[in-house]
Design a protein around this motif. Structure first.
Motif, PDB file in Angstrom:
ATOM      1  N   SER A 319      -4.044  -5.980  19.102  1.00  0.00           N
ATOM      2  CA  SER A 319      -4.574  -6.819  17.961  1.00  0.00           C
ATOM      3  C   SER A 319      -5.125  -6.122  16.965  1.00  0.00           C
ATOM      4  CB  SER A 319      -5.919  -7.444  18.904  1.00  0.00           C
ATOM      5  OG  SER A 319      -5.406  -8.332  19.911  1.00  0.00           O
ATOM      6  N   ILE A 320      -5.618  -4.848  17.105  1.00  0.00           N
ATOM      7  CA  ILE A 320      -6.224  -4.249  16.057  1.00  0.00           C
ATOM      8  C   ILE A 320      -4.803  -3.527  15.256  1.00  0.00           C
ATOM      9  CG2 ILE A 320      -7.184  -1.764  15.442  1.00  0.00           C
ATOM     10  CD1 ILE A 320      -9.005  -2.155  17.902  1.00  0.00           C
ATOM     11  N   ALA A 321      -3.731  -3.353  15.855  1.00  0.00           N
ATOM     12  CA  ALA A 321      -2.553  -2.964  14.971  1.00  0.00           C
ATOM     13  C   ALA A 321      -2.329  -4.242  13.976  1.00  0.00           C
ATOM     14  CB  ALA A 321      -1.433  -2.644  15.916  1.00  0.00           C
ATOM     15  N   PHE A 322      -2.262  -5.318  14.266  1.00  0.00           N
ATOM     16  CA  PHE A 322      -2.063  -6.530  13.377  1.00  0.00           C
ATOM     17  C   PHE A 322      -2.856  -6.422  12.289  1.00  0.00           C
ATOM     18  CE2 PHE A 322      -0.449  -9.493  17.054  1.00  0.00           C
ATOM     19  CZ  PHE A 322       0.863  -8.665  17.066  1.00  0.00           C
ATOM     20  N   ILE A 323      -4.303  -5.947  12.571  1.00  0.00           N
ATOM     21  CA  ILE A 323      -5.142  -6.111  11.319  1.00  0.00           C
ATOM     22  C   ILE A 323      -4.875  -4.802  10.488  1.00  0.00           C
ATOM     23  CG2 ILE A 323      -7.572  -5.850  10.967  1.00  0.00           C
ATOM     24  CD1 ILE A 323      -8.299  -6.489  13.688  1.00  0.00           C
ATOM     25  N   GLY A 324      -4.629  -3.777  10.882  1.00  0.00           N
ATOM     26  CA  GLY A 324      -4.454  -2.557   9.905  1.00  0.00           C
ATOM     27  C   GLY A 324      -3.097  -2.980   9.109  1.00  0.00           C
ATOM     28  N   THR A 325      -2.168  -3.476   9.845  1.00  0.00           N
ATOM     29  CA  THR A 325      -0.804  -3.526   9.178  1.00  0.00           C
ATOM     30  C   THR A 325      -0.969  -4.831   7.966  1.00  0.00           C
ATOM     31  OG1 THR A 325       0.432  -3.031  11.234  1.00  0.00           O
ATOM     32  CG2 THR A 325       1.547  -3.933   9.365  1.00  0.00           C
ATOM     33  N   SER A 326      -1.706  -5.708   8.363  1.00  0.00           N
ATOM     34  CA  SER A 326      -1.834  -6.711   7.342  1.00  0.00           C
ATOM     35  C   SER A 326      -2.660  -6.312   6.055  1.00  0.00           C
ATOM     36  CB  SER A 326      -2.450  -8.075   7.982  1.00  0.00           C
ATOM     37  OG  SER A 326      -1.979  -8.712   9.106  1.00  0.00           O
ATOM     38  N   LEU A 327      -3.896  -5.580   6.294  1.00  0.00           N
ATOM     39  CA  LEU A 327      -4.643  -5.357   5.066  1.00  0.00           C
ATOM     40  C   LEU A 327      -4.058  -4.165   4.281  1.00  0.00           C
ATOM     41  CD1 LEU A 327      -7.813  -4.771   6.789  1.00  0.00           C
ATOM     42  CD2 LEU A 327      -7.246  -6.711   5.807  1.00  0.00           C
ATOM     43  N   TYR A 328      -3.232  -3.190   4.856  1.00  0.00           N
ATOM     44  CA  TYR A 328      -2.536  -2.296   4.122  1.00  0.00           C
ATOM     45  C   TYR A 328      -1.441  -2.833   3.369  1.00  0.00           C
ATOM     46  CZ  TYR A 328      -6.072   1.312   5.281  1.00  0.00           C
ATOM     47  OH  TYR A 328      -7.234   1.863   5.303  1.00  0.00           O
ATOM     48  N   THR A 329      -0.653  -3.684   3.936  1.00  0.00           N
ATOM     49  CA  THR A 329       0.608  -4.229   3.168  1.00  0.00           C
ATOM     50  C   THR A 329       0.120  -5.117   2.176  1.00  0.00           C
ATOM     51  OG1 THR A 329       1.751  -4.348   5.476  1.00  0.00           O
ATOM     52  CG2 THR A 329       2.336  -6.153   3.606  1.00  0.00           C
ATOM     53  N   MET A 330      -1.115  -5.703   2.407  1.00  0.00           N
ATOM     54  CA  MET A 330      -1.910  -6.580   1.063  1.00  0.00           C
ATOM     55  C   MET A 330      -2.056  -5.645  -0.225  1.00  0.00           C
ATOM     56  SD  MET A 330      -3.931  -9.820   2.358  1.00  0.00           S
ATOM     57  CE  MET A 330      -4.836  -8.977   3.951  1.00  0.00           C
ATOM     58  N   ILE A 331      -2.463  -4.467   0.283  1.00  0.00           N
ATOM     59  CA  ILE A 331      -2.837  -3.596  -0.732  1.00  0.00           C
ATOM     60  C   ILE A 331      -1.855  -2.902  -1.414  1.00  0.00           C
ATOM     61  CG2 ILE A 331      -3.862  -1.082  -1.040  1.00  0.00           C
ATOM     62  CD1 ILE A 331      -5.789  -1.845   1.173  1.00  0.00           C
ATOM     63  N   ILE A 332      -0.731  -2.782  -0.798  1.00  0.00           N
ATOM     64  CA  ILE A 332       0.568  -1.929  -1.316  1.00  0.00           C
ATOM     65  C   ILE A 332       1.346  -2.925  -2.059  1.00  0.00           C
ATOM     66  CG2 ILE A 332       2.793  -1.085  -0.849  1.00  0.00           C
ATOM     67  CD1 ILE A 332       1.440   0.266   1.843  1.00  0.00           C
ATOM     68  N   LYS A 333       1.277  -4.218  -1.646  1.00  0.00           N
ATOM     69  CA  LYS A 333       2.203  -5.169  -2.367  1.00  0.00           C
ATOM     70  C   LYS A 333       1.434  -5.671  -3.492  1.00  0.00           C
ATOM     71  CE  LYS A 333       4.977  -7.696   1.182  1.00  0.00           C
ATOM     72  NZ  LYS A 333       4.965  -8.892   1.863  1.00  0.00           N
ATOM     73  N   TYR A 334       0.031  -5.909  -3.494  1.00  0.00           N
ATOM     74  CA  TYR A 334      -0.569  -6.774  -4.436  1.00  0.00           C
ATOM     75  C   TYR A 334      -1.622  -5.776  -5.582  1.00  0.00           C
ATOM     76  CZ  TYR A 334       1.224 -10.280  -1.432  1.00  0.00           C
ATOM     77  OH  TYR A 334       2.007 -11.078  -0.749  1.00  0.00           O
ATOM     78  N   SER A 335      -1.836  -4.542  -5.279  1.00  0.00           N
ATOM     79  CA  SER A 335      -2.635  -3.669  -6.109  1.00  0.00           C
ATOM     80  C   SER A 335      -1.860  -3.329  -7.115  1.00  0.00           C
ATOM     81  CB  SER A 335      -3.448  -2.715  -5.221  1.00  0.00           C
ATOM     82  OG  SER A 335      -2.249  -1.797  -4.684  1.00  0.00           O
ATOM     83  N   ALA A 336      -2.472  -2.831  -8.221  1.00  0.00           N
ATOM     84  CA  ALA A 336      -1.607  -2.200  -9.346  1.00  0.00           C
ATOM     85  C   ALA A 336      -1.219  -0.847  -8.899  1.00  0.00           C
ATOM     86  CB  ALA A 336      -3.078  -1.914 -10.604  1.00  0.00           C
ATOM     87  N   LYS A 337       0.185  -0.657  -9.291  1.00  0.00           N
ATOM     88  CA  LYS A 337       0.877   0.418  -8.834  1.00  0.00           C
ATOM     89  C   LYS A 337       0.286   1.642  -9.238  1.00  0.00           C
ATOM     90  CE  LYS A 337       3.699  -2.187  -6.935  1.00  0.00           C
ATOM     91  NZ  LYS A 337       2.906  -3.468  -7.317  1.00  0.00           N
ATOM     92  N   GLU A 338      -0.437   1.738 -10.275  1.00  0.00           N
ATOM     93  CA  GLU A 338      -1.028   3.089 -10.864  1.00  0.00           C
ATOM     94  C   GLU A 338      -2.383   3.433 -10.163  1.00  0.00           C
ATOM     95  OE1 GLU A 338      -2.098  -0.135 -14.007  1.00  0.00           O
ATOM     96  OE2 GLU A 338      -0.577   0.562 -12.730  1.00  0.00           O
TER      97      GLU A 338
END
Length: 411
Positions: A319-338
């Motif tokens: 369950s905790i693995a699901f949380i971490g993957t989701s959060l950091y995937t959102m960061i990598i996909k949607y945050s400014a690249k720089e």
């Protein structure tokens, strides 16, 4: 416009090195959770002092995350990764020289400073080298290094401590870390790095003020905070918990292999799910993970046998693995690249602060309640439920924007 490495061999080298670095990093920081049992006896520490030893790493580690993210964005992921791995490996080996509570406290603090830049630098490297449609799988594979390191370390660390003592155990893994840093320096550099740096210089800068005004930033920040309360509370105290149930040190350490290995596979499954089926809806995996974590924690602490307890601990780890993957995937996909390194650093800062709080609180609670884990269990369950609430408030992006920048709108 961001360019990416198209050479499959190059991408394989990058993600493999990041995985290896993440694995040894997790082994190094989790080794104390097994070693603390004989350390308590050798250095005559009580439960509260042991909790402080387990916690101090996370405070220095957390403080280094924002700075490490900024350094990564300024100097590049390769340089910061090599420097960080060398530093934390030296401080890991130095732990073997501890002679008192104060000296061990200092070595753990310095170890946290040394390792604090590895995570944001690794996430930045993924952002540089992988296109959007591959980032869920790349980030989940990198994140799974912590569970692979936990599975590998739970067996190796326990065996080393029993066979050679905790001091030689720290020396051994410190030497391995230095060798891995050398591999990063030699193999992580490529001709593509020059092009990536040129593109980075041409990118439009995004103000930190916009980052902190973004509602989703704080929602992700607090979701990570609460999930890490659970994660590091479990990692730090579970070996001692199973020993209190009558298991030997070697058996308790080996049992931790099961949830770690299962989580390793689920990290990668969740990354595939996010890339294929949940683009723009990543938050729902975090919500589900938080709720299920609370349920499995309750069942684990009320299990009628060790085997059932291990089963529920394994399901909680998934369950905790699901949380971490989701959060950091959102960061990598949607945050400014720089600013990917900086965003990661600030979110991880919250997660590691909670990692510092959780072991100390549990150690304090155990001291007050004469070693009973009942109150500690409700502390972890409440944290999981709080994470469910904050993750539910995250707004979905739905469509990935052309600029792919984290701005005042929702993701």
């Amino acid at each position: 416009m961001q360019t990416y490495v198209t050479d499959k061999k190059r991408k394989t080298i990058v993600i493999t090195l990041l995985f290896i670095g993440g694995t040894i990093g997790f082994i190094d920081k989790a080794a104390i959770n097994v070693a603390i049992i004989p350390i308590q006896k050798d250095l005559q520490l009580n439960s509260f002092e042991s909790g402080l030893i387990l916690s101090i790493f996370f405070f220095s580690y957390a403080l280094m995350h924002p700075l490490g993210g900024w350094l990564t964005d300024k100097y590049g992921s390769r340089k910061i990764l090599v420097l960080s791995i060398v530093c934390f490996s030296i401080f890991t080996a130095s732990t073997s020289f501890a002679w008192s509570f104060a000296s061990l406290f200092l070595f753990r603090f310095l170890f946290g400073i040394g390792e604090g830049s590895v995570f944001p630098a690794s996430v930045r490297s993924i952002s540089e080298n992988f296109p959007n449609h591959e980032r869920g799988r790349a980030s989940s594979f990198f994140l799974s290094a912590q569970t692979f390191g936990g599975a590998l370390g739970s067996v190796i660390i326990g065996a080393l401590v029993v066979s050679f003592g905790w001091r030689w155990m720290f020396v051994s893994i410190g030497i391995i870390g230095v060798l891995i840093a050398w591999a990063f320096w030699v193999y992580l550099k490529s001709p593509e790095d020059t092009q990536i740096n040129k593109e980075k210089q041409r990118q439009k800068k995004v103000s930190y003020k916009k980052l902190f005004r973004t509602k989703n930033f704080w929602k992700i920040f607090y979701t990570k905070f609460f999930s890490n309360i659970v994660n590091w509370g479990m990692i730090s105290w579970m070996p001692s918990y199973w020993v209190s149930k009558g298991l030997g040190l070697a058996s308790a350490s080996t049992l931790m292999f099961i949830p770690y290995l299962t989580s390793f596979f689920m990290f990668n499954v969740s990354g595939w799910i996010l890339d294929k089926y949940m683009a723009g809806r990543e938050k729902y995996l975090a919500v589900a993970g938080s709720i299920l974590s609370a349920v499995f924690l309750y069942l684990m602490f009320n299990a009628t046998s060790v085997s059932l307890g291990i089963l529920y601990m394994t399901l909680n780890a998934i369950s905790i693995a699901f949380i971490g993957t989701s959060l950091y995937t959102m960061i990598i996909k949607y945050s400014a690249k720089e600013l990917t390194g900086s965003v990661t650093g600030f979110v991880s800062f919250g997660g590691q602060i909670s990692g510092g709080i959780s072991p100390a609180v549990i150690g304090f609670v155990l001291t007050i309640f004469n070693g009973s884990y009942n109150a500690a269990s409700w502390f972890l369950i409440a944290s999981a439920l709080a994470g469910a609430v904050t993750s539910l408030t995250i707004k979905n992006n739905g469509i990935e924007t052309k600029e792919n920048v984290l701005i005042d709108q929702s993701f």
